[in-house]
Design an enzyme around this catalytic site. Structure first.
Site, PDB file in Angstrom:
ATOM      1  N   LYS A  97       0.831  -1.214   0.000  1.00 46.67           N
ATOM      2  CA  LYS A  97       0.000   0.000   0.000  1.00 46.67           C
ATOM      3  C   LYS A  97       0.857   1.251   0.000  1.00 46.67           C
ATOM      4  O   LYS A  97       0.453   2.265  -0.569  1.00 46.67           O
ATOM      5  CB  LYS A  97      -0.953   0.008   1.198  1.00 46.67           C
ATOM      6  CG  LYS A  97      -1.999  -1.075   1.095  1.00 46.67           C
ATOM      7  CD  LYS A  97      -3.396  -0.582   1.392  1.00 46.67           C
ATOM      8  CE  LYS A  97      -4.399  -1.603   0.912  1.00 46.67           C
ATOM      9  NZ  LYS A  97      -5.696  -1.533   1.547  1.00 46.67           N
ATOM     10  N   LYS A 106      -5.626 -10.247  -7.557  1.00 48.02           N
ATOM     11  CA  LYS A 106      -6.840 -10.513  -6.799  1.00 48.02           C
ATOM     12  C   LYS A 106      -7.994  -9.635  -7.307  1.00 48.02           C
ATOM     13  O   LYS A 106      -7.763  -8.476  -7.658  1.00 48.02           O
ATOM     14  CB  LYS A 106      -6.538 -10.184  -5.325  1.00 48.02           C
ATOM     15  CG  LYS A 106      -7.660 -10.436  -4.364  1.00 48.02           C
ATOM     16  CD  LYS A 106      -7.205 -10.177  -2.928  1.00 48.02           C
ATOM     17  CE  LYS A 106      -8.369  -9.710  -2.077  1.00 48.02           C
ATOM     18  NZ  LYS A 106      -8.053  -9.514  -0.666  1.00 48.02           N
ATOM     19  N   LYS A 151     -12.058  -4.291  -5.548  1.00 45.96           N
ATOM     20  CA  LYS A 151     -12.848  -3.101  -5.857  1.00 45.96           C
ATOM     21  C   LYS A 151     -11.958  -1.872  -5.950  1.00 45.96           C
ATOM     22  O   LYS A 151     -12.308  -0.902  -6.581  1.00 45.96           O
ATOM     23  CB  LYS A 151     -13.901  -2.898  -4.766  1.00 45.96           C
ATOM     24  CG  LYS A 151     -13.302  -2.761  -3.371  1.00 45.96           C
ATOM     25  CD  LYS A 151     -14.281  -3.121  -2.270  1.00 45.96           C
ATOM     26  CE  LYS A 151     -13.546  -3.224  -0.938  1.00 45.96           C
ATOM     27  NZ  LYS A 151     -14.290  -3.887   0.093  1.00 45.96           N
TER      28      LYS A 151
END
Ligand code: TRP
Length: 340
Positions: A117, A199, A202
């Site tokens: 991240k 993966k 969203k």
């Protein structure tokens, strides 16, 4: 809830950073549902975890309520489990601070999700992103959780939670239950339909590879028709060499209950076109009743409010007991209570 005393405790949660996806349904909620009769189950909408990345406030609120409606529509019956919103129970923030003082900078630096991240959000590597696993440990430990169903990518966070709890127990004596993670075999990693080595997500994905639980049947069929496969023609499970096809097989398998051999036989010699249609249809059949139920529930805001307020009350009662114990152990003076 009958017999809650004897039951083991299960806790899990999803961040309301977007609309729930087929990945969150198959990888998480559908598995949770299988446990709710046997465990005292607590499912959280982890809104506090959502703000480690910038979120539009109106969207966050909308997502959180929609997520609650989908939890219920997917079969998490509020009569059988506790459904609540993380920010409604202040003990999460309180325990998170406390546990942060028993968590090492070095171990947080090694978390893969933090590294990923921070690479993706180079302009906003905030302290919350770094201490994210501590808040997650607080979520889990507040409820004396035995079992934490999570996706593969969250296993490391349950590991660090165990380490923190073990360390704290080592200093102060038995305080926290050491939780186990549960990673489901099939469905734990539903991959993107357009980039099957990533993966289904969203947040990271362009919409084409990601089925949202709010997608219409037309959207679903269109996305499956365009799903990336490969250049041979065989419907065979081989996640190394045939990522796209294997992912579609996993989805079809959980949607229909058929095993991989049965699926291979069913489509042998038929080509990918009819296979993709069948997978798309099985997903429409699985998701449309959920979507309809959720839309009904979203019309009834009073009901949803009653669910999350009762959920918060129940969660609060358990969490408060843990906090009292933790504060006593670390040496804080107990705050006098007005009413008993
Ligand atoms: N970090 C989890 C995820 O991104 C969500 C989460 C927050 C969670 N707290 C939790 C999952 C506690 C299980 C238990 O998927």
């Amino acid at each position: 809830m009958e017999n809650v005393q004897n039951k083991k405790i299960l806790f899990s949660g999803i961040k309301p950073t977007g609309t729930l996806t087929l990945g969150s349904y198959l990888g998480a909620i559908k598995n949770w549902k299988q446990f709710i009769d046997d465990y005292r189950s607590i499912f959280c909408i982890v809104d506090m975890h959502s703000i480690t990345v910038r979120m539009d406030p109106a969207e966050l609120r909308r997502n959180a309520l929609q997520q609650l409606a989908y939890y219920i529509a997917c079969g998490l019956d509020p009569e059988k489990c506790i459904l609540f919103i993380q920010s409604h129970v202040p003990a999460h923030a309180e325990l998170s601070w406390t546990l942060g003082c028993y968590t090492m900078f070095g171990e947080l630096s090694r978390m893969t999700q933090f590294k990923d991240k921070s690479a993706k959000n180079a302009d906003n590597i905030n302290a919350g992103l770094f201490t994210y696993p501590v808040l997650m440990a607080a979520d889990i430990l507040l409820y004396k959780t035995d079992l934490v169903p999570v996706g593969e990518d969250q296993k490391q966070h349950v590991e660090i939670c165990r380490d923190i709890a073990t360390r704290f127990n080592g200093v102060y004596g038995d305080t926290f239950t050491i939780p186990e993670s549960f990673v489901p075999k099939v469905g734990a990693r539903i991959m993107s339909l357009s980039e099957p080595d990533k993966k289904m997500s969203k947040t990271d994905d362009s919409n084409a590879g990601c089925i949202l639980l709010t997608d219409s049947n037309d959207d679903i069929m269109r996305k499956f028709k365009r799903a990336v496969t490969d250049s041979d023609m065989e419907v065979r499970f081989d996640p190394q060499n045939k990522k796209g096809v294997s992912n579609l097989m996993s989805i079809y398998s959980v949607a229909t209950g058929k095993d991989f051999d049965t699926i291979s036989n069913e489509f042998s010699g038929k080509g990918y076109g009819s296979f993709k249609l069948a997978v798309g249809e099985s997903v429409c059949d699985m998701l449309s009743p959920i979507r309809e139920k959720a839309n009904e529930l979203l019309k009834n805001k009073d009901y949803l409010e009653s669910v999350y307020s009762l959920g918060a009350e129940k969660a609060e009662a358990i969490a408060r007991r843990t906090m009292d114990k933790v504060y006593r152990k670390v040496g804080f003076i107990a705050k006098p209570r007005r009413n008993g």
